[in-house]
Design an enzyme around this catalytic site. Structure first.
Site, short mmCIF file in Angstrom:
data_model
loop_
_atom_site.label_atom_id
_atom_site.label_comp_id
_atom_site.label_asym_id
_atom_site.label_seq_id
_atom_site.Cartn_x
_atom_site.Cartn_y
_atom_site.Cartn_z
N CYS A 17 -0.60 -8.01 -1.01
CA CYS A 17 -0.59 -6.81 -0.16
C CYS A 17 0.57 -6.83 0.84
CB CYS A 17 -1.88 -6.71 0.68
SG CYS A 17 -3.40 -6.74 -0.25
N ASP A 54 0.82 -1.22 0.00
CA ASP A 54 0.00 0.00 0.00
C ASP A 54 0.85 1.26 0.00
OD1 ASP A 54 -1.88 -1.94 0.41
OD2 ASP A 54 -2.72 -1.08 2.24
N ASP A 68 -5.44 -5.00 -6.57
CA ASP A 68 -4.86 -6.35 -6.57
C ASP A 68 -5.74 -7.45 -5.97
OD1 ASP A 68 -4.48 -5.32 -4.05
OD2 ASP A 68 -2.33 -5.75 -3.94
#
Length: 382
Positions: free
Chosen positions: A357, A114, A253
Site C-alpha cells: 500500500c 490507493d 492486495d
C-alpha cells in the site's frame, strides 16, 4: 557540424506487480488525519473500533514513528538498487468543498497505491469513493509533472472525477447492530455501500497481470468502474473478482497477491470463489493459502485487518519485502523460494496499510505479456 542528440529517459513502465522493480514512490505520514465519518468511510470502520466517531490530526508521536519506518523502508529499497521518490505532503487538516459536498478534512499521502495506478507508460489518478481523498492526488502532482517533463512517452492521466453526491452511496447501509454474519451475506450478494451512479475505484483494488486486470468489486470499487476500464483499455481483459469471506472488502492486495508468474497467495478466510478460479487453473497458476498473521489485533487507530501480513512488496521473481514481525509469512515466502527482506512497518500500518500500500510503481523491467493465453468460459470477464 554535428547536431547534438539528446536522449530522453524512459521513466515510467510497469505492467505487473512482480517483474524487477527499479523505481517506486514511497508515501509519507506528515499531516495525516483521521477523517470525519462520511457515507463511504463509516462502513469501513469496524463497529468495535476505537476510531468510531473520532476524527482530527493523528497524534504527532505516531506520525513521527510512522515516518521513521517509512524512511527506513526507503533506505532498504535503495539498498536493493531501487530509485525512490516521495510525495509532497499537504496540510490535510482543512475542509474540502466542491459544488456537491463538503467534508471537514482530507486524509494522508501515506498509501500511494490507493491513488496511483501504473499501467505501462501511464500513471492514472483514481476515482476514489471517499470524499476525504478527493484532492489526495495533489501530493503526487509535482512528481507527475517531473516525469512528464523528463519522459516523452509518459502518459499522465486522471480518471473521470466522481461527483460523490449523496446518490453515490446507500445511506444507513449498515446500522450499528449488524452482525459480521450479515456483513458476509451482503459481501456474498455483492451488496455494497457504493451505488452505480458513476464509476468509483481505488487503484489498490486493481491487480495488474500483463494483459489482464483483476479488479475487486467491494466497498471502494463498483461495477461501473469496471465497465469504464473495459472501454478505456479495449486491448486488455478486465475481470471482476470478489471474495465473499471478507466483511470489509476493500483493496485486493491483502487478499490476493501475485508473487511471480504462475503463483498467487490468497487469504484463507477470503477464498476466490471456485467458479472464478477457472481462468487461473486453465493457465497453470497455483493459488496458495497465505500463512496466518503473527498478530491477533491490528495496531491502535488502524483501519486495516491483521492480514496486512500478506501486503508485501515483490522486488523481483525471487525477492520480496515482508513486515519484519510477520514470522509466519516470512517462513512461507522462504519455502516458496523467495529471498525475504524483513522491513519493520507496524508503526506505519495505521496510516493506510502495509508495504505494498505504501508504494506505487514507477518502473519495473519487462513488457506487457499475456499470462493467460488459454481462454476459457470465464465468469469474471466484464
Amino acid at each position: 557540424m554535428h547536431k547534438e542528440v539528446t536522449y530522453m529517459t524512459k521513466i515510467v513502465n510497469s505492467w505487473n506487480d512482480f517483474d524487477p522493480l527499479k523505481h517506486v514512490i514511497v508515501g509519507r505520514a506528515d499531516f495525516s488525519v483521521i477523517p470525519p465519518e462520511e457515507p463511504a468511510t463509516s462502513e469501513k470502520v469496524p463497529i468495535d473500533s476505537e476510531m468510531r466517531g473520532m476524527w482530527g490530526p493523528r497524534p504527532t508521536a505516531t506520525v513521527e514513528a510512522a515516518n521513521e519506518q517509512l524512511d527506513n523502508y526507503v533506505k532498504i529499497l535503495e539498498g536493493l538498487g531501487v530509485k525512490v521518490d516521495r510525495p509532497t505532503p499537504l496540510q490535510w487538516n482543512q475542509a474540502i468543498q466542491t459544488p456537491d459536498f463538503r467534508t471537514e478534512s482530507g486524509f494522508t499521502q501515506m498509501p500511494p497505491r490507493d491513488i496511483l495506478l501504473t499501467i505501462g507508460e501511464e500513471i492514472m489518478s483514481s476515482a476514489n469513493s471517499f470524499r476525504c481523498r478527493y484532492f489526495e492526488y495533489l501530493a503526487y502532482w509535482p512528481l507527475m509533472n517531473q516525469y512528464f517533463e523528463e519522459d516523452p512517452e509518459f502518459k499522465w492521466t486522471q480518471a473521470p472525477r466522481p461527483r460523490l453526491t449523496d446518490k453515490s452511496y446507500k445511506h444507513n447501509y449498515y446500522d450499528e447492530k449488524i452482525s459480521i454474519e450479515e456483513r458476509l451475506e451482503r459481501t456474498a450478494a455483492k451488496d455494497f455501500v457504493t451505488t452505480e451512479v458513476e464509476p468509483m475505484w481505488d487503484a489498490a483494488d486493481v491487480m495488474r497481470v500483463g494483459k489482464d486486470l483483476f479488479i475487486q468489486h467491494g466497498l471502494t470499487t463498483n461495477r461501473k468502474a469496471m465497465e469504464w476500464f473495459k472501454r478505456y483499455y479495449p486491448d486488455f481483459r478486465v475481470h471482476a473478482v470478489n471474495f465473499p469471506g471478507d466483511p470489509y472488502p476493500i483493496h485486493i492486495d491483502a487478499t490476493f497477491v501475485p508473487l511471480r508468474p504462475g503463483l498467487i497467495i490468497n487469504n484463507p478466510h477470503r477464498h476466490l470463489p471456485e467458479e472464478q478460479r477457472k481462468i487461473f487453473e486453465a493457465n497453470d497458476w497455483q493459488i496458495v493459502d497465505a500463512a496466518p498473521p503473527a498478530h491477533t489485533t491490528p495496531p491502535p487507530l488502524c483501519y486495516s485487518s491483521v492480514w496486512l501480513s500478506m501486503n508485501c512488496l515483490v522486488i523481483d521473481h525471487k525477492t520480496v519485502c515482508v513486515e519484519a514481525s510477520e514470522v509466519h509469512q516470512m517462513e512461507q515466502m522462504d519455502k516458496l523460494g523467495m529471498n525475504v527482506i524483513p522491513v519493520p512497518f507496524r508503526d506505519a500500518y495505521a496510516f493506510g496499510g502495509g508495504l505494498h500500500c505504501a508504494t506505487a510503481d514507477v518502473y519495473r523491467e519487462g513488457t506487457c505479456e499475456d499470462y493467460f493465453p488459454n481462454q476459457v468460459d470465464d465468469p469474471t470477464l466484464v
